[in-house]
Design an enzyme around this catalytic site. Structure first.
Site, short mmCIF file in Angstrom:
data_model
loop_
_atom_site.label_atom_id
_atom_site.label_comp_id
_atom_site.label_asym_id
_atom_site.label_seq_id
_atom_site.Cartn_x
_atom_site.Cartn_y
_atom_site.Cartn_z
N TYR A 255 0.91 -1.16 -0.09
CA TYR A 255 0.18 0.00 -0.06
C TYR A 255 0.71 1.36 -0.01
CZ TYR A 255 -4.22 2.55 1.50
OH TYR A 255 -5.12 3.31 1.39
N ARG B 148 -6.06 10.22 -10.89
CA ARG B 148 -5.39 10.88 -9.96
C ARG B 148 -4.89 9.85 -8.89
NH1 ARG B 148 -5.60 10.03 -4.91
NH2 ARG B 148 -7.68 10.73 -4.39
N LYS C 128 -5.59 -2.21 -2.54
CA LYS C 128 -6.70 -1.86 -1.66
C LYS C 128 -7.51 -3.37 -1.37
CE LYS C 128 -7.01 2.98 -1.59
NZ LYS C 128 -7.33 3.59 -0.37
N GLU D 115 -12.02 4.71 -6.72
CA GLU D 115 -10.60 5.16 -5.96
C GLU D 115 -9.97 5.85 -7.20
OE1 GLU D 115 -10.05 3.58 -2.86
OE2 GLU D 115 -8.67 5.30 -3.02
N ASP D 116 -9.25 6.85 -6.67
CA ASP D 116 -8.25 7.72 -7.44
C ASP D 116 -8.83 8.03 -8.90
OD1 ASP D 116 -7.02 7.22 -4.87
OD2 ASP D 116 -5.19 6.57 -5.89
N ASP E 7 -13.96 6.15 -1.96
CA ASP E 7 -13.12 6.12 -0.82
C ASP E 7 -12.45 7.34 -0.28
OD1 ASP E 7 -11.68 4.48 1.19
OD2 ASP E 7 -10.05 4.31 -0.25
N ASP E 8 -12.01 7.97 -1.63
CA ASP E 8 -11.25 9.34 -1.29
C ASP E 8 -12.20 10.49 -0.86
OD1 ASP E 8 -8.58 8.49 -2.67
OD2 ASP E 8 -10.11 8.25 -4.37
N ASN F 280 -0.64 11.72 0.29
CA ASN F 280 0.33 10.22 -0.09
C ASN F 280 0.81 10.44 -1.46
OD1 ASN F 280 -0.63 8.98 2.20
ND2 ASN F 280 -2.75 8.67 1.09
N ASN G 68 -5.28 7.39 7.50
CA ASN G 68 -5.73 6.84 5.98
C ASN G 68 -6.79 5.95 5.78
OD1 ASN G 68 -5.29 5.05 3.50
ND2 ASN G 68 -3.16 6.01 3.67
N1 LIG Z 1 -4.80 9.85 3.56
C1 LIG Z 1 -5.86 9.39 2.82
O1 LIG Z 1 -6.43 8.75 3.51
C2 LIG Z 1 -5.99 10.19 1.67
C3 LIG Z 1 -5.18 10.86 1.14
N2 LIG Z 1 -5.41 11.46 0.05
C4 LIG Z 1 -4.51 12.34 -0.57
O2 LIG Z 1 -4.86 13.83 -0.75
C5 LIG Z 1 -4.43 14.31 -1.76
C6 LIG Z 1 -5.39 15.00 -2.49
O3 LIG Z 1 -6.40 14.04 -3.16
P1 LIG Z 1 -7.73 14.76 -3.60
O4 LIG Z 1 -8.44 15.50 -2.61
O5 LIG Z 1 -8.33 13.43 -4.17
O6 LIG Z 1 -7.22 15.57 -4.82
P2 LIG Z 1 -7.88 16.53 -5.71
O7 LIG Z 1 -7.08 16.79 -6.91
O8 LIG Z 1 -9.38 16.31 -5.61
O9 LIG Z 1 -7.62 17.93 -4.70
C7 LIG Z 1 -6.49 18.48 -4.61
C8 LIG Z 1 -6.56 19.94 -4.24
O10 LIG Z 1 -5.57 20.64 -3.70
C9 LIG Z 1 -5.23 21.87 -4.14
N3 LIG Z 1 -4.05 22.30 -4.50
C10 LIG Z 1 -3.18 21.60 -5.08
N4 LIG Z 1 -1.86 22.22 -5.24
C11 LIG Z 1 -2.00 23.10 -4.26
C12 LIG Z 1 -1.00 23.99 -3.55
N5 LIG Z 1 0.13 24.29 -4.22
N6 LIG Z 1 -1.62 24.95 -2.75
C13 LIG Z 1 -2.97 24.76 -2.35
N7 LIG Z 1 -3.74 23.88 -2.80
C14 LIG Z 1 -3.42 23.13 -3.80
C15 LIG Z 1 -6.05 21.95 -5.48
O11 LIG Z 1 -6.55 23.06 -5.79
P3 LIG Z 1 -7.40 23.55 -7.16
O12 LIG Z 1 -8.73 22.97 -6.76
O13 LIG Z 1 -7.30 25.04 -7.08
O14 LIG Z 1 -6.66 22.73 -8.25
C16 LIG Z 1 -7.16 20.84 -5.14
O15 LIG Z 1 -8.13 21.77 -4.41
C17 LIG Z 1 -3.68 13.13 -2.57
O16 LIG Z 1 -2.11 13.17 -2.38
C18 LIG Z 1 -3.93 11.75 -2.03
O17 LIG Z 1 -3.01 10.89 -2.07
C19 LIG Z 1 -6.41 11.06 -0.84
C20 LIG Z 1 -7.57 10.37 -0.03
C21 LIG Z 1 -7.35 9.68 1.05
C1 LIG Z 2 -5.45 6.77 0.66
C2 LIG Z 2 -5.77 7.02 -0.61
O1 LIG Z 2 -7.01 6.41 -1.03
C3 LIG Z 2 -5.43 8.03 -1.40
O2 LIG Z 2 -4.17 8.70 -1.01
O3 LIG Z 2 -5.74 8.18 -2.42
MG LIG Z 3 -7.47 6.95 -2.96
#
Ligand SMILES: NC(=O)C1=CN([C@@H]2O[C@H](COP(=O)(O)OP(=O)(O)OC[C@H]3O[C@@H](n4cnc5c(N)ncnc54)[C@H](OP(=O)(O)O)[C@@H]3O)[C@@H](O)[C@H]2O)C=CC1
Ligand SMILES: CC(=O)C(=O)O
Ligand SMILES: [Mg+2]
Length: 544
Positions: free
Chosen positions: A146, A199, A217, A289-290, A312-313, A454, A498
């Site tokens: 993972y 993504r 997963k 997912e993603d 999931d996200d 991540n 996570n």
């Molecule tokens: N720990 C966990 O369980 C999980 C972790 N994640 C992690 O979260 C991260 C984001 O995932 P997700 O929400 O799906 O991604 P998205 O692409 O949906 O969202 C990313 C967000 O971050 C913003 N962003 C990007 N660059 C910057 C910056 N330099 N400064 C400020 N804001 C910024 C984007 O802005 P804009 O909208 O303006 O482009 C957007 O709003 C990934 O790394 C993923 O691995 C995700 C799911 C679960």
């Molecule tokens: C953990 C997870 O689902 C992600 O980073 O997208």
């Molecule tokens: Mg994910």
């Protein structure tokens, strides 16, 4: 009617309750009219019956069947009965001894990707042994199968590709997806994890190579949730990739074209979702997912009313983070309503978490959702989300556009909003700078800092940085794991926030309770009742 009791029981059993869960699942399966014959599952009444033939492998074929191969653990009796004589060296080696040997071998590898490849080889060779290793050594092996290692594996998937895992559905299969599903050898599928690879973690568009994510997963669905591996189906939908590096990579395994969008994309997804329900019935769980956020929210909205789906996200992450916050309140004090939240990142994870916090606050305080949302602020790539930006915002950001003057950077947002909780969900590493963490520590006695992005390379800050810059006062958890940190002669054990801490139990709860739709109340229930979700509290308690 879904029994809340059954759902909660399943969620709580998620971790470590494999045996009880298997027994319950079998009982449930029997109740659904599914019988087990010679360990094989038959289709449910809702499923189409396809004329598969089932043959019993023996000898050479048996050794190459990962589902039944035991390697040197085949007994003398089994070696006679299954025509294995001469095909194995004489020694017998128990599963325990094989596990000891493999763990020893894995620990010799210094490159994480080598460990990943060794684990994938094992999964393809001896599935039971793979799961025994994963279950018995979950803390050590979770970062291998993972995040973070699976991220690197996806980036290099073409180069390390040996035997295909999961089901690939590309634009070439348009009009034939039901037939493609029938090519999969298992019939009684209970959970599908599907990605389109756009993504992958915080690594961006990895196209078809995102397959590592559904595979990883689903291995956790078995190791942590207790589902049979044969009931799990990893799927990657390949509509192309906009990743130039991959398009020019001679080892890339996917369609060599730019991503299909609009109607072409929607039609392929519609065909997939229709075929899934037709082939596996109403109760098959589909975990998105993603996907990139421009598709993720729309797909969830479109298919939630008709299918058993969750993202999931957006939703799993929300549930696990809220659970962590509720647990952390015991350390930082106050009620949830006493806190103010600031997110860096307003996408799937950020707005998903924000919405569930607002919902919980609304339930706790009886205040309307529009009011409780005002405790939550988000920063995206253009700065703080404020009402003057409302018109130009994507739909999922609009509820978070509160009245405030524009603020550009995170540091200024921290100073302006004065949050008690800072959550990173931007996918961009090193964004919680020394100044940001120091600002959090100057506002709060115990700043709560979650660096959710991540893999490790994208983490907003490291555990060491969070503890050092806050002078040991931060309560910290991250999406990918960090080792304990020694600061001022004290050892700090960071938590891991996570969605892996919830989706296996959550999915199991849905399957066991016979649910056919996912509701927000289920997410709230899962985060409150999941026994092991006090990860932050656990991580920060002094050793007994
Ligand atoms: N720990 C966990 O369980 C999980 C972790 N994640 C992690 O979260 C991260 C984001 O995932 P997700 O929400 O799906 O991604 P998205 O692409 O949906 O969202 C990313 C967000 O971050 C913003 N962003 C990007 N660059 C910057 C910056 N330099 N400064 C400020 N804001 C910024 C984007 O802005 P804009 O909208 O303006 O482009 C957007 O709003 C990934 O790394 C993923 O691995 C995700 C799911 C679960
Ligand atoms: C953990 C997870 O689902 C992600 O980073 O997208
Ligand atoms: Mg994910």
């Amino acid at each position: 009617m879904i029994s809340r009791q059954t759902f909660l029981r399943a969620v709580v059993l998620g971790w470590g309750g494999e045996r009880k869960v298997w027994a319950l699942l079998e009982r449930r399966t029997m109740m659904n009219g599914v019988e087990k014959t010679n360990g094989e599952d038959l289709a449910t009444e809702e499923q189409l019956i396809t004329p598969w033939t089932v043959s019993v492998a023996s000898g050479y074929t048996l050794l190459r069947d990962p589902r039944h191969n035991k390697g040197l653990a085949f007994t003398e009796y089994e070696r006679d009965a299954h025509y294995l004589r001469g095909l194995l060296p004489p020694a017998l080696m128990t599963q325990e001894l094989q596990e000891k040997k493999l763990m020893h071998n894995l620990r010799q590898y210094e490159v994480p990707l080598q460990r990943y490849m060794a684990m994938m080889d094992l999964q393809e060779r001896n599935e039971r042994l793979f799961y025994k290793l994963l279950i018995d050594n979950v803390e050590e092996l979770l970062p291998v199968v993972y995040t973070p290692t699976v991220g690197e594996a996806c980036q290099k998937y073409g180069s390390i590709f040996r035997r295909p895992q999961g089901l690939y559905i590309s634009l070439k299969e348009k009009g034939k997806i039901l037939e493609v599903l029938k090519n999969w050898p298992e019939r009684n599928i209970q959970v599908i994890v599907v990605t389109d690879g756009e993504r992958i973690l915080g690594l961006g568009d990895l196209g078809c190579q995102g397959m590592g994510i559904p595979v990883g997963k689903l291995s956790l669905y078995t190791a942590l949730g207790g589902l049979r591996p044969s009931a799990c189906l990893p799927v990657t939908i390949d509509v192309g990739t906009n990743n130039e590096k991959l398009l020019n990579d001679e080892f890339y395994i996917g369609l060599r074209q730019r991503r299909a969008t609009g109607q072409e994309y929607a039609e392929l997804l519609e065909e997939f979702m229709t075929a899934v329900k037709k082939n596996y019935g109403e109760k098959v769980l589909v975990q998105f997912e993603d996907f990139a956020n421009h598709n993720a929210f729309d797909l969830l909205e479109k298919y939630s009313p008709t299918h058993l789906v969750f993202n999931d996200d957006i939703q799993g992450t929300a549930s696990v983070v809220l659970a962590g916050l509720l647990a952390a309140l015991k350390l930082v004090g106050g009620a949830l309503a006493d806190h103010k939240f600031l997110f860096l990142g307003a996408g799937e994870a950020g707005t998903g978490i924000a919405e569930l916090i607002a919902l919980e606050l609304s339930k706790q305080t009886k205040a309307p959702l529009e009011e409780t949302r005002k405790k939550i602020w988000l920063v995206d790539s253009k700065g703080l989300i404020v009402s003057s930006r409302k018109e130009s915002l994507q739909h999922f950001k609009k509820p978070w556009a509160h009245d405030h003057e524009p603020v550009k950077g995170l540091l200024d947002a921290v100073k302006a909003i004065k949050p008690t909780v800072l959550i990173g969900s931007s996918g961009v590493g090193k964004t919680f700078t020394k100044e940001v963490v120091e600002a959090m520590a100057s506002i709060n006695e115990k700043p709560l800092i979650l660096a959710l992005s991540n893999p490790t390379s994208q983490s907003e800050c490291t555990a060491e940085e969070a503890y050092t810059w806050s002078k040991g006062r931060a309560i910290f958890a991250s999406g990918s794991p960090f080792d304990p940190v020694e600061y001022n002669s004290e050892v700090f054990v960071p938590g891991q926030a996570n969605n892996a801490y919830i989706f296996p139990g959550f999915g199991l709860g849905l399957i066991m309770s016979g649910a056919i739709r996912v509701h927000d109340d289920m997410l709230l229930a899962a985060c409150k009742y999941h026994g092991l979700l006090s990860y932050i509290l656990h991580a920060h308690l002094p050793p007994q």
